[in-house]
Motif scaffolding. Structure first.
Motif, mmCIF file in Angstrom:
data_model
loop_
_atom_site.group_PDB
_atom_site.id
_atom_site.type_symbol
_atom_site.label_atom_id
_atom_site.label_comp_id
_atom_site.label_asym_id
_atom_site.label_seq_id
_atom_site.Cartn_x
_atom_site.Cartn_y
_atom_site.Cartn_z
ATOM 1 N N VAL A 91 0.839 -1.202 0.000
ATOM 2 C CA VAL A 91 0.000 0.000 0.000
ATOM 3 C C VAL A 91 0.872 1.249 0.000
ATOM 4 O O VAL A 91 0.653 2.185 -0.785
ATOM 5 N N TYR A 92 1.870 1.255 0.854
ATOM 6 C CA TYR A 92 2.723 2.442 0.958
ATOM 7 C C TYR A 92 3.534 2.646 -0.329
ATOM 8 O O TYR A 92 3.665 3.779 -0.823
ATOM 9 N N ALA A 93 4.067 1.551 -0.879
ATOM 10 C CA ALA A 93 4.861 1.667 -2.105
ATOM 11 C C ALA A 93 4.017 2.171 -3.265
ATOM 12 O O ALA A 93 4.460 3.021 -4.052
ATOM 13 N N SER A 94 2.807 1.652 -3.397
ATOM 14 C CA SER A 94 1.946 2.102 -4.497
ATOM 15 C C SER A 94 1.558 3.565 -4.321
ATOM 16 O O SER A 94 1.410 4.298 -5.306
ATOM 17 N N ARG A 95 1.411 4.013 -3.074
ATOM 18 C CA ARG A 95 1.100 5.429 -2.857
ATOM 19 C C ARG A 95 2.283 6.307 -3.243
ATOM 20 O O ARG A 95 2.117 7.343 -3.896
ATOM 21 N N ARG A 96 3.489 5.861 -2.877
ATOM 22 C CA ARG A 96 4.668 6.646 -3.235
ATOM 23 C C ARG A 96 4.934 6.609 -4.740
ATOM 24 O O ARG A 96 5.569 7.499 -5.280
ATOM 25 N N MET A 97 4.430 5.578 -5.395
ATOM 26 C CA MET A 97 4.530 5.529 -6.855
ATOM 27 C C MET A 97 3.599 6.525 -7.521
ATOM 28 O O MET A 97 3.698 6.771 -8.723
ATOM 29 N N GLY A 98 2.645 7.048 -6.760
ATOM 30 C CA GLY A 98 1.656 7.951 -7.335
ATOM 31 C C GLY A 98 0.494 7.230 -7.971
ATOM 32 O O GLY A 98 -0.122 7.747 -8.910
ATOM 33 N N ASN A 99 0.176 6.056 -7.472
ATOM 34 C CA ASN A 99 -0.924 5.274 -8.023
ATOM 35 C C ASN A 99 -1.924 4.978 -6.900
ATOM 36 O O ASN A 99 -1.877 3.912 -6.276
ATOM 37 N N PRO A 100 -2.825 5.909 -6.589
ATOM 38 C CA PRO A 100 -3.758 5.685 -5.475
ATOM 39 C C PRO A 100 -4.726 4.530 -5.722
ATOM 40 O O PRO A 100 -5.210 3.921 -4.772
ATOM 41 N N ALA A 101 -5.030 4.219 -6.992
ATOM 42 C CA ALA A 101 -5.933 3.100 -7.266
ATOM 43 C C ALA A 101 -5.342 1.791 -6.766
ATOM 44 O O ALA A 101 -6.055 0.932 -6.220
ATOM 45 N N LEU A 102 -4.019 1.643 -6.930
ATOM 46 C CA LEU A 102 -3.363 0.445 -6.404
ATOM 47 C C LEU A 102 -3.401 0.415 -4.886
ATOM 48 O O LEU A 102 -3.599 -0.638 -4.273
ATOM 49 N N SER A 103 -3.230 1.574 -4.269
ATOM 50 C CA SER A 103 -3.278 1.627 -2.805
ATOM 51 C C SER A 103 -4.642 1.203 -2.299
ATOM 52 O O SER A 103 -4.757 0.429 -1.339
ATOM 53 N N VAL A 104 -5.695 1.687 -2.943
ATOM 54 C CA VAL A 104 -7.054 1.315 -2.540
ATOM 55 C C VAL A 104 -7.269 -0.181 -2.729
ATOM 56 O O VAL A 104 -7.844 -0.858 -1.859
ATOM 57 N N ARG A 105 -6.781 -0.736 -3.845
ATOM 58 C CA ARG A 105 -6.996 -2.152 -4.119
ATOM 59 C C ARG A 105 -6.273 -3.019 -3.080
ATOM 60 O O ARG A 105 -6.834 -3.987 -2.547
ATOM 61 N N HIS A 106 -5.017 -2.682 -2.762
ATOM 62 C CA HIS A 106 -4.258 -3.478 -1.785
ATOM 63 C C HIS A 106 -4.833 -3.330 -0.377
ATOM 64 O O HIS A 106 -4.898 -4.307 0.385
ATOM 65 N N LEU A 107 -5.269 -2.131 -0.035
ATOM 66 C CA LEU A 107 -5.839 -1.927 1.296
ATOM 67 C C LEU A 107 -7.192 -2.649 1.407
ATOM 68 O O LEU A 107 -7.524 -3.198 2.467
ATOM 69 N N SER A 108 -7.954 -2.653 0.325
ATOM 70 C CA SER A 108 -9.218 -3.410 0.313
ATOM 71 C C SER A 108 -8.946 -4.898 0.474
ATOM 72 O O SER A 108 -9.655 -5.605 1.200
ATOM 73 N N PHE A 109 -7.908 -5.373 -0.209
ATOM 74 C CA PHE A 109 -7.545 -6.786 -0.104
ATOM 75 C C PHE A 109 -7.125 -7.124 1.328
ATOM 76 O O PHE A 109 -7.493 -8.177 1.865
#
Length: 1110
Positions: free
Chosen positions: A468-486
């Protein structure tokens, strides 16, 4: 040597190292296009020989590593190929100079070099040169592979000459001492003439020759040289080079045992024209590692120019087990030297690859564990990442997946170390994704819905947080939401209450900027992330499709139900049919929904969160029919337990509709939850039929709603209940407004009523109506209203029940003899004593103040629209609750002569009513027929009486019925005799005047009987009884001394047929003068008792006896 090559494997010892590098400015695309073609020529067969040369290409090689070329020749750069762009002749001298500068970097070890020039044309290109090749462009260069083969052959020539030169040195010159870079300063001042020094030189040179033989394709020769080198170096304790000799021996043995290689490269290396001797077939035999060397075979310098004798006599290839032992020994020797850390590390990697092929995972892990702790110089961050990544791959190779994931995660964290100015979050994210399988993690939530949880949840949650943190730092909030939902969906059972709150708060913060969806997310590099539906927020335990309300349920017309009977199986039981019906029962439901009507599905849900759960936009997912889902929002309390939630929608078309699941929006994440993916969900079926649209009828009445809810025994549901309070005998109208609130016209209407079970006897029609006036307003369009009037009339028993006196005597008046106008009584009933009016508490049925309850159901059967054309209709029921209060009571009913104030009525002819069972058929119940006849007689009598009552203070009026009060005895008094009789005295008809006769003279009496009924009458007895009326209410029948009969006073007659006649003849003799009356009656002897016991002739015959002399 400070830069390790983690891709090293044992078979690389037989390769020649060629470096391919650009000179000047060459685009990366063009360089690697040529590099790929060059590297495709990785092995060639030596001309006029059975040997094979193997080439290892590198586009980058540290020059300091080249200094270890004498220690292990496969580390020596023997060939250099440079690629350059040159488009003009002016630039050519400068380009060629750069080529020479590049050669000087590896000049001490190079065998040969080549320069490939692209873009230059003209005279310069026509000059014949062996070390330079000109090509017009990168597309037109078909001869590259051929030039590389020629280049490799030139390398072989140099290699072979060096091998022969070292192997056949017979001069008395001293053998030079080969050294590694850090040893040169240690050997200054040593005694070069000592035996120890000479053996060291011989052993190192023998090992060097073994390397050259291995590179030259002479595998067996190299094995012999390695064995001899090991013996020599072991004797002088030259541990570093002894380790190298052992490693060379291991590499040659690995090449012998595993022709396919250990580096995981595709395709096995083919030994074209293999030089392997016949012993290769026996290389797995025990003892294959034994070395039989003749010391006398050595020359003065320790090198025998002809090794064919040793080859024939030695079984030099190590067994697979010995290979590992020798690797361990070599590594232990390397570990003694701090500057040999890279060599030690690479040896460990090579041994692991061999053990991986041998499937000896535990032994391989020991080598890897040793490699982890090898201390190299201060590595750069990139080198650390490479080291940890290679360790991860090696652990994966031997099946240590979790260990592999650990090092890959360490490499990922190294990508974003604080010391890096520009952290590589994309590389970190990519490496973290690769660690998932090692921790038994999958990005597909379906893998976590089956069976028990796999893996360590705490580690998995940590890894998901890092994603979640890595995807946020990548600038991809959709990935952060998907991983946090998972994380929230799959690890919910392992989160503490505080962690649940923290995760959901973070998720809401993310979804404010980027809401969660059900779309597939494509990751960098190609793989996709499946959607994560929140099937646990809330948890659904049961799904049930609800039937429509009773008033809206469609029903099939009976006339159409039987059309499909012929399609059913003629067998009582068939296992195939039973199986199919079982499957159908699990899916299809036995009720129907209606197009255009709101349909409901009930879910039993549970909130597992320790706080209130807000679910928004919750609706149904369906297929098969166009369905408009009406979303709902709900708020579930913390850890609520099972909580019912009803989801609604409207089917827009007809057909079979399947409820596949539901959709929700929780914490900003939109989820499609399918029933097939919900574990432990109970459902009675998910498929239902949608029939065509039907109208909807709504009723409103003029009566108030009832607090009493009718519960019919049939199980019918009542949509509306109304109540009214009436007095017994009172009538009232019920006005019903019929409104079509649907979208289809109301075309047909049928009204029926049903009286619920009651102990009270009702007389007349309780409910009556005229439907024609209402049907005249049909078809009833949507929104229109029709009026329907129902007449309510309560007619219960007006008797006081036990208080009703059934005897026919007048109150307190004693009448002696035979009463006028009354049937003859052979048995007089005792008078029933009056009971007190006030009954005990509790309200007995005999209590006049007792209120009685009547309940009835009005059923409206209606249809219209497309549903009517398909044979469907609807039922709407109206419950009617009537409380009947007593109005008047009849305490006594009797029949009297018309000498008092009474209601005067004519007698009735009951011949029109059935009198015998035969008139209604053989199967009729005689008792039932008798009751029907009595009711019909009572109804006719009541219609003649027409008694009404009125309560002025309440302005209430009604009728009083005597239908339930008339006993058989009373009916007998009111029934006409079936016989008509004519009385003649001395041949003259008797009229109102008295008939005169003489005392002592016989008087002829004739009674003529005519049967006017439609049935036969009899047998019976006719009796003549004379009496005298004293005019004071006393009749004297004791006239035996005054009147005498000539013959009998009683005549017995058989049956008189319909319209038939019969006559009775007799004579009277009056002995005294006076006024006499003759009471004539007949008595029926039939056992059926269908007629009264006796009938009499009115008025009595008056005979006046005169003196004979007169």
């Amino acid at each position: 040597m400070s830069v390790p090559d983690y891709m090293q494997c044992a078979e690389d010892h037989q390769t020649l190292l060629v470096v391919v590098q650009p000179v000047g400015i060459v685009s990366e695309e063009n360089f690697f296009r040529i590099y790929k073609r060059i590297s495709s020529v990785s092995q060639i067969s030596v001309r006029d020989s059975q040997r094979v040369l193997y080439i290892r290409y590198r586009h980058h090689y540290p020059p300091e590593n080249n200094e270890w070329g004498d220690f292990q020749t496969h580390r020596k750069v023997v060939g250099l190929i440079t690629i350059t762009d040159c488009f003009s002749a002016k630039d050519w001298p400068q380009t060629f100079e750069k080529f020479h500068v590049q050669k000087e970097i590896y000049g001490s070890t190079l065998y040969d070099s080549r320069l490939f020039v692209f873009g230059l044309q003209g005279e310069i290109t026509e000059q014949p040169r062996t070390d330079v090749a000109f090509y017009p462009n990168y597309e037109d260069c078909e001869a590259v592979e051929k030039r590389i083969e020629d280049f490799i052959e030139s390398l072989f020539i140099v290699l072979e000459s060096k091998r022969l030169d070292r192997a056949t040195d017979k001069s008395g010159d001293k053998i030079p001492l080969l050294c590694v870079p850090f040893e040169k300063k240690d050997f200054v001042g040593l005694d070069t003439d000592s035996r120890h020094y000479k053996k060291r030189c011989q052993g190192r040179m023998r090992k060097h020759v073994g390397d050259l033989c291995l590179q030259a394709g002479m595998l067996q020769d190299s094995l012999v040289h390695y064995h001899m080198s090991v013996e020599l170096l072991r004797s002088v304790n030259d541990f570093l080079w002894l380790g190298a000799a052992l490693e060379g021996l291991c590499s040659a043995s690995v090449i012998c045992h595993y022709p396919g290689g250990t580096g995981g490269k595709t395709g096995a290396r083919r030994f074209q024209g293999s030089s392997l001797p016949a012993e290769a077939a026996n290389r797995h035999r025990p003892g294959a590692q034994e070395v039989l060397i003749d010391p006398g075979a050595l020359t003065t310098n320790g090198i025998n120019p002809d090794t064919s004798a040793e080859i024939g006599r030695a079984k030099n290839c190590l067994s697979p087990e010995d290979i590992i032992d020798k690797y361990k020994e070599a590594i232990s020797y390397y570990s003694k030297y701090k500057n040999a850390g890279v060599i030690e590390l690479e040896a460990c990697v090579k041994a692991v690859r061999v053990l991986a092929i041998q499937k000896r995972s535990m032994d391989a892990s020991e080598f890897l564990q040793n490699a982890v702790y090898i201390n190299l110089r201060q590595l750069s961050e990139e080198e650390k990442i490479q080291r940890y990544s290679i360790l991860s791959e090696l652990y994966e190779l031997i099946g240590f997946h979790r260990k592999s994931a650990f090092f890959k995660r360490v490499a990922a964290m190294q990508c974003v170390a604080p010391s890096i100015s520009e952290p590589g979050w994309r590389a970190c994210y990519k490496l973290l994704l690769e660690t998932l399988p090692g921790y038994s993690l999958s990005l597909d939530p379906k893998d976590f819905s089956r069976g028990t949880h796999r893996g360590w949840a705490a580690v998995q949650m940590r890894l998901l947080h890092e994603l979640v943190y890595a995807s946020r730092r990548m600038g991809n909030p959709a990935l952060s939401v998907r991983h946090l939902s998972f994380l929230l969906q799959t690890m919910l059972d392992f989160l503490s209450d505080q962690e649940k709150k923290d995760v959901t708060q973070s998720l809401e913060n993310y979804t404010c900027k980027c809401p969660g969806t059900m779309e597939l997310l494509t990751l960098p590099g190609g793989p996709t992330l499946p959607p994560v539906p929140f099937t646990k927020l809330p948890i659904v335990r049961r799904v049930k499709l609800l039937n429509l309300p009773a008033s809206l349920r469609p029903q099939k017309m009976k006339s159409l139900l039987g059309q499909n009977v012929s399609t059913k199986s003629p067998f009582i039981y068939s296992p195939i049919i039973a199986h199919n019906r079982g499957e159908e029962r699990n899916k299809k439901i036995d009720f129907q929904w209606v197009q255009g009507d709101v349909c409901e599905v009930q879910l039993m849900v549970y909130n597992p969160m320790p706080f209130e759960l807000r679910v928004e936009n919750m609706g149904l997912l369906t297929s098969g029919v166009d369905f408009e889902s009406l979303p709902a929002a709900l708020s579930l309390p913390a850890e609520s337990g099972l909580y019912p939630v009803t989801l609604v929608g409207v089917p827009q078309t007809t057909g079979m509709i399947t409820v596949n699941g539901y959709h929700t929006t929780v914490f900003g994440v939109f989820s499609d939850c399918l029933l097939d993916n919900l574990p432990g969900v109970k459902t009675s079926g998910s498929t239902v039929e949608v029939i065509p649209a039907l109208p909807r009828l709504q009723i409103s009445t003029s009566l108030p709603r009832s607090a009493h809810s009718l519960q019919p025994s049939s199980g019918d549901e009542i949509s509306t209940n109304v109540s009214v309070q009436l007095y017994n005998g009172e009538a009232q109208q019920l006005v019903i407004q019929l409104e079509n609130i649907g979208t289809e016209p109301l075309e047909t209407l049928e009204v029926t009523s049903r009286l619920l079970t009651t102990k009270e006897k009702l007389y007349g029609d309780f409910l009556s109506w005229n439907l024609e006036e209402t049907l005249a307003q049909f078809p009833l369009q949507p929104g229109k209203v029709a009026t329907f009037v129902v007449n309510i009339k309560v007619k219960l028993d007006f008797s006081c029940q036990e208080n009703l006196l059934q005897d026919l005597s007048d109150d307190g008046i004693s009448v002696s003899g035979f009463p006028l106008c009354s049937p003859f009584r052979q048995v007089v009933r005792p008078r029933v004593e009056s009971k007190p009016v006030n009954a005990p508490e509790g309200g007995k049925p005999g209590d006049p103040s007792h209120m009685k309850t009547l309940e009835a159901i009005l059923n409206f059967k209606y249809s219209g629209g497309p549903g009517h054309a398909e044979g469907y209709y609807r039922n709407l029921s109206l419950g009617l609750h009537v409380e009947a209060e007593p109005s008047v009571f009849f305490t006594r009913v009797t029949t009297l002569p018309a000498t008092r104030m009474a209601i005067q009525v004519d007698k009735f002819s009951f011949e029109s009513f059935p009198e015998s069972p035969g008139e209604k058929g053989q199967l009729a119940n005689p008792k039932q027929l008798e009751e029907e006849r009595q009711e019909a007689r009572g109804l006719e009598i009541d219609s003649k009486l027409d008694v009404h009552w009125r309560i002025p203070s309440l302005k209430r009026t009604g009728e009083a019925s005597v239908e339930g009060l008339l006993s058989q005895l009373v009916l007998e008094h009111l029934q006409l005799a079936p016989l008509q009789w004519d009385v003649l005295v001395d041949g003259q008809p008797c009229d109102c005047e008295a008939a005169a006769c003489r005392v002592g003279d016989p008087v002829r009496l004739e009674v003529r009987l005519t049967n006017q009924s439609p049935r036969s009458v009899g047998p019976f007895a006719l009796t003549v009884a004379p009496f005298q009326d004293h005019q004071n209410g006393v009749h004297n029948y004791d006239l035996h001394d005054a009147v005498s009969f000539v013959g009998s006073s009683t005549f017995y007659l058989d049956a008189v047929q319909p319209s038939g006649q019969s006559a009775c003849l007799g004579a009277l003799l009056f002995l005294y003068t006076g006024d006499f009356f003759l009471h004539i009656h007949f008595h029926q002897d039939s056992a059926s008792k269908e007629l009264p016991p006796s009938w009499f002739c009115l008025p009595s015959v008056h005979v006046r006896a005169l003196d004979a002399q007169a």
